[in-house]
Design a protein around this motif. Sequence first.
Motif, PDB file in Angstrom:
ATOM      1  N   GLY A 103       0.794  -1.221   0.000  1.00 50.72           N
ATOM      2  CA  GLY A 103       0.000   0.000   0.000  1.00 50.72           C
ATOM      3  C   GLY A 103       0.825   1.268   0.000  1.00 50.72           C
ATOM      4  O   GLY A 103       0.298   2.370   0.114  1.00 50.72           O
ATOM      5  N   ARG A 104       2.127   1.107  -0.136  1.00 51.19           N
ATOM      6  CA  ARG A 104       3.001   2.286  -0.156  1.00 51.19           C
ATOM      7  C   ARG A 104       2.940   2.930  -1.531  1.00 51.19           C
ATOM      8  O   ARG A 104       2.987   2.244  -2.549  1.00 51.19           O
ATOM      9  N   SER A 105       2.851   4.241  -1.535  1.00 53.25           N
ATOM     10  CA  SER A 105       2.784   4.996  -2.788  1.00 53.25           C
ATOM     11  C   SER A 105       4.143   5.595  -3.134  1.00 53.25           C
ATOM     12  O   SER A 105       4.871   6.050  -2.252  1.00 53.25           O
ATOM     13  N   TYR A 106       4.458   5.563  -4.388  1.00 48.82           N
ATOM     14  CA  TYR A 106       5.681   6.172  -4.917  1.00 48.82           C
ATOM     15  C   TYR A 106       5.232   7.195  -5.956  1.00 48.82           C
ATOM     16  O   TYR A 106       4.674   6.821  -6.984  1.00 48.82           O
ATOM     17  N   LEU A 107       5.450   8.456  -5.653  1.00 49.81           N
ATOM     18  CA  LEU A 107       5.021   9.511  -6.560  1.00 49.81           C
ATOM     19  C   LEU A 107       6.168   9.934  -7.467  1.00 49.81           C
ATOM     20  O   LEU A 107       7.305  10.074  -7.031  1.00 49.81           O
ATOM     21  N   GLU A 108       5.839  10.121  -8.731  1.00 46.44           N
ATOM     22  CA  GLU A 108       6.808  10.567  -9.732  1.00 46.44           C
ATOM     23  C   GLU A 108       8.081   9.717  -9.675  1.00 46.44           C
ATOM     24  O   GLU A 108       9.191  10.226  -9.594  1.00 46.44           O
ATOM     25  N   PHE A 109       7.875   8.409  -9.759  1.00 53.10           N
ATOM     26  CA  PHE A 109       8.985   7.455  -9.735  1.00 53.10           C
ATOM     27  C   PHE A 109       9.562   7.343 -11.144  1.00 53.10           C
ATOM     28  O   PHE A 109       8.836   7.104 -12.098  1.00 53.10           O
ATOM     29  N   TRP A 110      10.877   7.484 -11.247  1.00 52.25           N
ATOM     30  CA  TRP A 110      11.530   7.491 -12.556  1.00 52.25           C
ATOM     31  C   TRP A 110      12.037   6.110 -12.931  1.00 52.25           C
ATOM     32  O   TRP A 110      12.623   5.402 -12.103  1.00 52.25           O
ATOM     33  N   GLY A 111      11.847   5.772 -14.177  1.00 55.57           N
ATOM     34  CA  GLY A 111      12.447   4.572 -14.727  1.00 55.57           C
ATOM     35  C   GLY A 111      13.724   4.912 -15.474  1.00 55.57           C
ATOM     36  O   GLY A 111      14.039   6.086 -15.695  1.00 55.57           O
ATOM     37  N   GLN A 112      14.461   3.873 -15.846  1.00 57.22           N
ATOM     38  CA  GLN A 112      15.627   4.087 -16.690  1.00 57.22           C
ATOM     39  C   GLN A 112      15.171   4.499 -18.080  1.00 57.22           C
ATOM     40  O   GLN A 112      14.082   4.167 -18.505  1.00 57.22           O
ATOM     41  N   GLY A 113      15.989   5.234 -18.762  1.00 56.00           N
ATOM     42  CA  GLY A 113      15.637   5.720 -20.079  1.00 56.00           C
ATOM     43  C   GLY A 113      15.965   4.730 -21.183  1.00 56.00           C
ATOM     44  O   GLY A 113      16.676   3.736 -20.983  1.00 56.00           O
ATOM     45  N   THR A 114      15.409   5.009 -22.336  1.00 56.58           N
ATOM     46  CA  THR A 114      15.720   4.241 -23.531  1.00 56.58           C
ATOM     47  C   THR A 114      16.008   5.218 -24.669  1.00 56.58           C
ATOM     48  O   THR A 114      15.290   6.199 -24.845  1.00 56.58           O
ATOM     49  N   GLN A 115      17.085   4.946 -25.401  1.00 55.12           N
ATOM     50  CA  GLN A 115      17.547   5.879 -26.436  1.00 55.12           C
ATOM     51  C   GLN A 115      16.744   5.694 -27.725  1.00 55.12           C
ATOM     52  O   GLN A 115      16.602   4.563 -28.223  1.00 55.12           O
ATOM     53  N   VAL A 116      16.267   6.797 -28.258  1.00 58.16           N
ATOM     54  CA  VAL A 116      15.628   6.814 -29.570  1.00 58.16           C
ATOM     55  C   VAL A 116      16.443   7.733 -30.471  1.00 58.16           C
ATOM     56  O   VAL A 116      16.688   8.888 -30.120  1.00 58.16           O
ATOM     57  N   THR A 117      16.870   7.213 -31.598  1.00 62.58           N
ATOM     58  CA  THR A 117      17.640   7.994 -32.551  1.00 62.58           C
ATOM     59  C   THR A 117      16.952   7.920 -33.907  1.00 62.58           C
ATOM     60  O   THR A 117      16.711   6.823 -34.425  1.00 62.58           O
ATOM     61  N   VAL A 118      16.631   9.081 -34.456  1.00 64.11           N
ATOM     62  CA  VAL A 118      15.954   9.157 -35.745  1.00 64.11           C
ATOM     63  C   VAL A 118      16.904   9.805 -36.746  1.00 64.11           C
ATOM     64  O   VAL A 118      17.312  10.957 -36.564  1.00 64.11           O
TER      65      VAL A 118
END
Length: 120
Positions: A103-118
């Motif tokens: 029941g613990r809340s995590y607000l604005e929790f960040w994940g690792q990023g993923t690179q997008v190249t166009v």
Amino acid sequence: VQLQASGGGLVQAGGSLRLSCSASRSTFSINDIRWYRRAPGKQRDFVARITTDDMTTYADSVKGRFTISRDNAKNTVFLQMNSLKPEDTAIYYCNADLTDYNGRSYLEFWGQGTQVTVSS
């Protein structure tokens, strides 16, 4: 809890990619979730958001090209990116409000990023 973004890669202009953001099995639910991106040398910008009621919001720069959706059963959110442009090149991050099984809340929790190249 953890958030893992995936699905990035190299694509030519006009192409498509589908990003995923999955929560770890210790996560009971993903509430609101947002995608951000950071282009080289620039600040992090908001891309899209989806609420628990499936309300969506998009940055003007991606409206009509990107679609955010969610699979609550899998605690996963997707970002379908079509008609990609070189200016979409960035590291894409997911950011979510989570609840674990205690029941613990995590607000604005960040994940690792993923690179997008166009490429042009």
